[in-house]
Design a protein around this motif. Structure first.
Motif, short mmCIF file in Angstrom:
data_model
loop_
_atom_site.label_atom_id
_atom_site.label_comp_id
_atom_site.label_asym_id
_atom_site.label_seq_id
_atom_site.Cartn_x
_atom_site.Cartn_y
_atom_site.Cartn_z
N LYS A 99 31.81 6.69 -51.46
CA LYS A 99 30.51 6.03 -51.48
C LYS A 99 29.73 6.21 -52.78
O LYS A 99 28.65 5.66 -52.92
CB LYS A 99 29.62 6.51 -50.32
N LYS A 148 27.07 -6.23 -45.57
CA LYS A 148 27.79 -4.97 -45.68
C LYS A 148 29.26 -5.23 -45.39
O LYS A 148 29.61 -5.93 -44.44
CB LYS A 148 27.24 -3.93 -44.70
N SER A 197 26.96 -1.58 -48.87
CA SER A 197 25.85 -2.53 -48.71
C SER A 197 25.61 -3.29 -50.01
O SER A 197 25.59 -2.70 -51.09
CB SER A 197 24.57 -1.80 -48.30
N ASN A 216 31.64 -0.63 -45.30
CA ASN A 216 30.58 0.38 -45.37
C ASN A 216 29.84 0.38 -46.70
O ASN A 216 29.14 1.33 -47.03
CB ASN A 216 31.14 1.78 -45.10
N GLU A 235 14.51 -5.40 -47.24
CA GLU A 235 15.69 -4.57 -47.47
C GLU A 235 15.31 -3.13 -47.74
O GLU A 235 16.01 -2.20 -47.33
CB GLU A 235 16.50 -5.14 -48.65
N PRO A 245 21.57 -0.06 -52.19
CA PRO A 245 22.72 -0.97 -52.14
C PRO A 245 23.23 -1.35 -53.52
O PRO A 245 22.61 -1.04 -54.54
CB PRO A 245 22.13 -2.19 -51.42
#
Length: 416
Positions: free
Chosen positions: A373, A174, A179, A177, A206, A247
């Motif tokens: 994000k 990561k 992943s 922030n 994961e 991710p």
């Protein structure tokens, strides 16, 4: 006479200066931001940290380095210019991280460990300033071999030489922030073997970690023992995560693709069907093409070992989507750039080869992960064509000889 002599003495300096300016200019990449093709029905993102800055990641693939086996042309021309391209890309784009999506070596699976070390040394020299940035490298089929020659001990040794990889060639990290999960996609093509089982364990690990992070420890533990029989090869844990909430997924081989795909080189887009027709028309023989089709059919069957194909098999692809719910996927291997949207709306970007050894127009990708994000902007960058550099060298030589001839022709006239 004196003017002609002075001109002739300055000519080499002028020519060298012009060529140095050209070489400096041509070393910078040409980049174009691509429109997003990802459909994301959930635009709302909670808990956004406004203090976080955008993460800019440069992604390359298929360097195909030869190490100690590199000849004069590769060492002092192709690899020299690739090193300059990396340096100028670093200066102009100012990335925060470098990802290499496999095939660092042209024939790493055939090399001894001593020769592999020469490839790693060449790799470090080529990256230059990027060595000061976070770096992650995944393994390709040229690095570790095809299914028939895949060896767990060799994969483990090669993986130890790259940061962040476990013994099976997988990794997770990561940064800012965001992943990332990288998988050894080669092992997923090779049927029932130890490496494939290790990769499946990495995927499951994961998946559990992501559910714990998103849903909370209690909810993840409640579903820990729940499995669903959805494939002949995989026992899948129930996953309540939303599509696209996982991710960033990094692979060498692209996932199995159905639906609309475009292949782009610069501003030129070609339909995938054109590529299939080209392969059919230029196949070595009908039998070779039938063997290729049979290999793809074997991947669909879901039983027995997989033949090495251009994509991860459909059942393994479905398993990855179910377990990881990737936010976006980056892959390589095909040596061409493509931008594909999977049926669930997940975007997969395939990175072109960054070498003149397999294509005249190498390129790479810059992905910018924005702090909300959800949004990811992708920029396609191309570097100078090998043919253009060779033409420039040829023209420089011709002009130099021409000016020498002219100056020698004018000198007797000045004496008369």
């Amino acid at each position: 006479m004196m003017a002609a002599a002075a001109w002739r003495s300055l000519l080499p300096v002028i020519m060298i200066s012009i060529f140095m300016v050209y070489e400096e200019w041509v070393s910078f990449p040409s980049c174009k931001c691509l429109p997003s093709t990802t459909y994301n029905p959930d635009k709302h993102v909670e808990n956004v940290d406004d203090s976080l800055e955008d993460l800019k990641v440069m992604m390359v693939a298929n360097l195909l380095l030869l190490g100690s086996e590199a000849g004069f042309v590769n060492l002092y021309f192709r690899d020299y210019y690739m090193s300059k391209f990396f340096k100028k890309s670093f200066q102009s784009l100012n990335p925060d991280m470098l990802l290499v999506l496999g095939d660092v070596s042209a024939k790493g699976s055939e090399l001894s460990r001593t020769k592999w070390l020469s490839v790693l040394h060449q790799f470090d020299n080529m990256l230059g300033p990027f060595l000061d940035l976070p770096l992650h490298v995944i393994l390709g089929d040229r690095d570790v071999g095809e299914c028939s020659g895949l060896c767990a001990n060799s994969v483990n040794w090669i993986a130890r030489n790259f940061p962040g990889l476990d013994s099976s060639g997988c990794g997770a990290f990561k940064i800012s922030n965001i992943s990332f999960v990288s998988l050894n996609a080669v092992a997923l093509l090779c049927g029932n073997n130890k490496l494939r089982f290790d990769v499946e364990k990495a995927i499951e690990r994961e998946s559990v970690d992501l559910q714990m992070e998103i849903e909370g420890m209690d909810e993840a533990n409640n579903g820990f023992g729940m499995f669903s029989e959805m494939s002949n090869d995989f026992r899948w844990r129930v996953n309540a995560m939303k599509s696209g909430s996982g991710p960033v997924l990094l692979l060498h081989f692209p996932l199995y693709q159905s639906g609309k795909t475009h292949i782009a080189e610069g501003s030129t887009f070609r339909s995938l069907i054109h590529r299939a027709k080209f392969q059919l028309q230029h196949s070595a023989s009908n039998m070779a093409f039938l063997n290729h089709v049979n290999g793809i059919y074997a991947c669909f069957s879901g039983t027995g070992p997989y033949d090495l194909s251009q994509t991860v098999p459909p059942n393994a692809t479905e398993y990855i989507f179910h377990a990881l719910k990737p936010r976006i996927i980056f892959s390589a291997h095909t040596q061409e750039f493509s931008d594909h949207t999977h049926p669930d709306g997940t975007r997969e970007v395939t990175i072109p080869a960054m070498t003149w050894k397999v294509r005249d127009d190498p390129g790479f990708i810059v992905a910018t992960f924005q702090r909300n994000k959800s949004a990811v902007s992708v920029t396609y960058c191309s570097v100078a064509r090998e043919s253009h550099i060779l033409i420039a060298y040829t023209l420089a030589l011709v002009l130099f000889l021409f000016f020498i001839f002219v100056s020698n022709t004018l000198e007797p006239k000045g004496l008369s």
